[in-house]
Scaffold this active site. Structure first.
Site, PDB file in Angstrom:
ATOM      1  N   ASP A   1      -4.746   3.743  -1.534  1.00  6.89           N
ATOM      2  CA  ASP A   1      -5.777   4.102  -0.565  1.00  6.89           C
ATOM      3  C   ASP A   1      -6.302   5.507  -0.800  1.00  6.89           C
ATOM      4  OD1 ASP A   1      -5.923   1.789   1.181  1.00  6.89           O
ATOM      5  OD2 ASP A   1      -3.849   2.253   1.700  1.00  6.89           O
TER       6      ASP A   1
ATOM      7  N   HIS B   1      -8.550   1.289  -3.528  1.00 11.67           N
ATOM      8  CA  HIS B   1      -9.419   1.093  -2.356  1.00 11.67           C
ATOM      9  C   HIS B   1     -10.067   2.437  -2.029  1.00 11.67           C
ATOM     10  CE1 HIS B   1      -9.466  -0.018   2.251  1.00 11.67           C
ATOM     11  NE2 HIS B   1     -10.687   0.120   1.751  1.00 11.67           N
TER      12      HIS B   1
ATOM     13  N   ASP C   1      -6.642  -6.180   4.760  1.00 11.81           N
ATOM     14  CA  ASP C   1      -5.992  -4.868   4.793  1.00 11.81           C
ATOM     15  C   ASP C   1      -5.960  -4.303   6.213  1.00 11.81           C
ATOM     16  OD1 ASP C   1      -5.012  -2.380   4.149  1.00 11.81           O
ATOM     17  OD2 ASP C   1      -6.737  -1.748   2.960  1.00 11.81           O
TER      18      ASP C   1
ATOM     19  N   MET D   1     -11.409  -5.512   6.155  1.00  7.94           N
ATOM     20  CA  MET D   1     -10.566  -4.557   6.888  1.00  7.94           C
ATOM     21  C   MET D   1     -10.242  -5.149   8.256  1.00  7.94           C
ATOM     22  SD  MET D   1      -9.931  -2.017   4.935  1.00  7.94           S
ATOM     23  CE  MET D   1      -8.923  -1.207   6.173  1.00  7.94           C
TER      24      MET D   1
ATOM     25  N   SER E   1       0.855  -1.188   0.000  1.00  9.95           N
ATOM     26  CA  SER E   1       0.000   0.000   0.000  1.00  9.95           C
ATOM     27  C   SER E   1       0.890   1.237   0.000  1.00  9.95           C
ATOM     28  CB  SER E   1      -0.889  -0.005   1.234  1.00  9.95           C
ATOM     29  OG  SER E   1      -1.368   1.301   1.445  1.00  9.95           O
TER      30      SER E   1
ATOM     31  N   HIS F   1      -1.455  -1.300  -4.160  1.00  7.97           N
ATOM     32  CA  HIS F   1      -2.683  -0.931  -3.438  1.00  7.97           C
ATOM     33  C   HIS F   1      -2.677   0.587  -3.208  1.00  7.97           C
ATOM     34  CE1 HIS F   1      -6.044  -1.881  -0.676  1.00  7.97           C
ATOM     35  NE2 HIS F   1      -5.572  -0.901   0.077  1.00  7.97           N
TER      36      HIS F   1
ATOM     37  N   MET G   1      -8.789   8.362   0.344  1.00  3.83           N
ATOM     38  CA  MET G   1      -9.550   8.777   1.538  1.00  3.83           C
ATOM     39  C   MET G   1     -10.034  10.206   1.346  1.00  3.83           C
ATOM     40  SD  MET G   1      -7.122   7.299   4.538  1.00  3.83           S
ATOM     41  CE  MET G   1      -6.297   5.718   4.404  1.00  3.83           C
TER      42      MET G   1
ATOM     43  N   MET H   1     -12.032   4.707   0.075  1.00  8.12           N
ATOM     44  CA  MET H   1     -12.604   4.940   1.408  1.00  8.12           C
ATOM     45  C   MET H   1     -13.245   6.317   1.362  1.00  8.12           C
ATOM     46  SD  MET H   1      -9.442   3.344   3.539  1.00  8.12           S
ATOM     47  CE  MET H   1      -8.420   3.459   2.103  1.00  8.12           C
TER      48      MET H   1
HETATM   49  C1  DX5 Z   1      -5.943   1.724   6.073  1.00 11.80           C
HETATM   50  C2  DX5 Z   1      -5.613   1.445   4.619  1.00 11.80           C
HETATM   51  C3  DX5 Z   1      -4.529   0.473   4.457  1.00 11.80           C
HETATM   52  C4  DX5 Z   1      -3.183   0.885   5.014  1.00 11.80           C
HETATM   53  C5  DX5 Z   1      -2.597  -0.336   5.638  1.00 11.80           C
HETATM   54  O1  DX5 Z   1      -7.069   2.494   6.164  1.00 11.80           O
HETATM   55  O2  DX5 Z   1      -6.737   0.976   3.906  1.00 11.80           O
HETATM   56  O3  DX5 Z   1      -4.375   0.032   3.110  1.00 11.80           O
HETATM   57  O4  DX5 Z   1      -2.305   1.404   4.070  1.00 11.80           O
HETATM   58  O5  DX5 Z   1      -1.475   0.016   6.329  1.00 11.80           O
HETATM   59  P1  DX5 Z   1      -0.729  -0.994   7.294  1.00 11.80           P
HETATM   60  O6  DX5 Z   1      -0.345  -2.189   6.469  1.00 11.80           O
HETATM   61  O7  DX5 Z   1       0.451  -0.194   7.764  1.00 11.80           O
HETATM   62  O8  DX5 Z   1      -1.679  -1.350   8.392  1.00 11.80           O
HETATM   63 ZN    ZN Z   2      -6.390  -0.043   1.847  1.00 12.80          ZN
END
Ligand code: DX5
Ligand code: ZN
Length: 219
Positions: free
Chosen positions: A34, A65, A174, A136, A7, A32, A36, A67
């Site tokens: 993320d 992903h 994740d 998650m 990620s 990956h 947000m 969010m």
């Molecule tokens: C969290 C994200 C993850 C994050 C995971 O909200 O969706 O993808 O990057 O990070 P680690 O592996 O450090 O928990």
């Molecule tokens: Zn993620």
């Protein structure tokens, strides 16, 4: 073989292109990303422009992903930016079936994600339609959090649910995935491991991938 999806949330953004290339050279299977929005989760990260930039520097599939609230509004932008998998949160989409089909109609893979407290039964009706279910194992929003232990049981139940209804969905996990718990997570049913801090905090990604494959008995 288990797929590993670093990620980029934990990558050095000042050297993002190089970080992505190094992850690819180290043997990562997916990137990956993320996304947000500061509304669905308490953090703001990446938009389609960064996805487009990452697309230009790697041949790996981009696992996006989302969010974000109202994800259906942004699917078009992320697919055009180069997403190969688009995952939306069950909690963020009022009409999940429509959103999933909207993704599929673009010809990319569709995923649905569940927060830790969201029960598996919320995807029971849609599981046959999706390519991926993202469990998650932390509350989304930040990298570097601790893996929530009950996720192991949820994974096994997700696996059973998929097998019992003849779905071909793969299971991605994740949050808090580390070298130390990777094997247990895979044994419980995970097909794809997302790794943020565990991957990008390493000095040498190749050495880390080698250790991880050994840990998974996949060398
Ligand atoms: C969290 C994200 C993850 C994050 C995971 O909200 O969706 O993808 O990057 O990070 P680690 O592996 O450090 O928990
Ligand atoms: Zn993620």
């Amino acid at each position: 073989m288990t797929l590993i999806a670093p990620s980029i949330l934990s990558a050095d953004f000042g050297r993002l292109a190089e970080e992505v290339k190094l992850a690819e050279q180290a043997g990562a299977d997916l990137i990956h990303i993320d996304v947000m929005d500061g509304s669905f989760v308490p953090n703001i990260t990446i938009g389609p422009l960064i996805v487009e930039a990452v697309k230009k520097v790697t041949d790996l599939s981009l696992d996006v992903h989302l969010m974000i609230a109202n994800p259906e509004k942004y699917i078009d932008a992320f697919v055009k930016a180069g997403a190969d998998i688009v995952t939306v949160h069950v909690e963020a989409s009022q009409h999940l079936h429509r959103t999933v089909w909207q993704i599929k109609e673009y010809g990319v893979k569709s995923g649905v994600s569940l927060n830790p407290a969201t029960p598996l039964c919320s995807v029971e009706e849609i599981i046959k339609d999706v390519d991926l279910i993202l469990i998650m194992s932390v509350n989304p929003g930040f990298g570097g959090q601790k893996f929530i232990p009950f996720s192991i049981d949820k994974l096994s139940r997700a696996k059973k649910m998929i097998l019992s209804c003849g779905s071909s969905a793969v299971i991605e996990v994740d949050g808090g995935v580390k070298l130390e718990n990777a094997k247990e997570i895979v044994n419980a049913g995970a097909d794809i491991l997302v790794m943020g801090s565990a991957f990008f905090d390493q000095k040498d990604y190749k050495i880390f991938m080698k250790k991880l494959r050994e840990q998974l008995d996949e060398n």
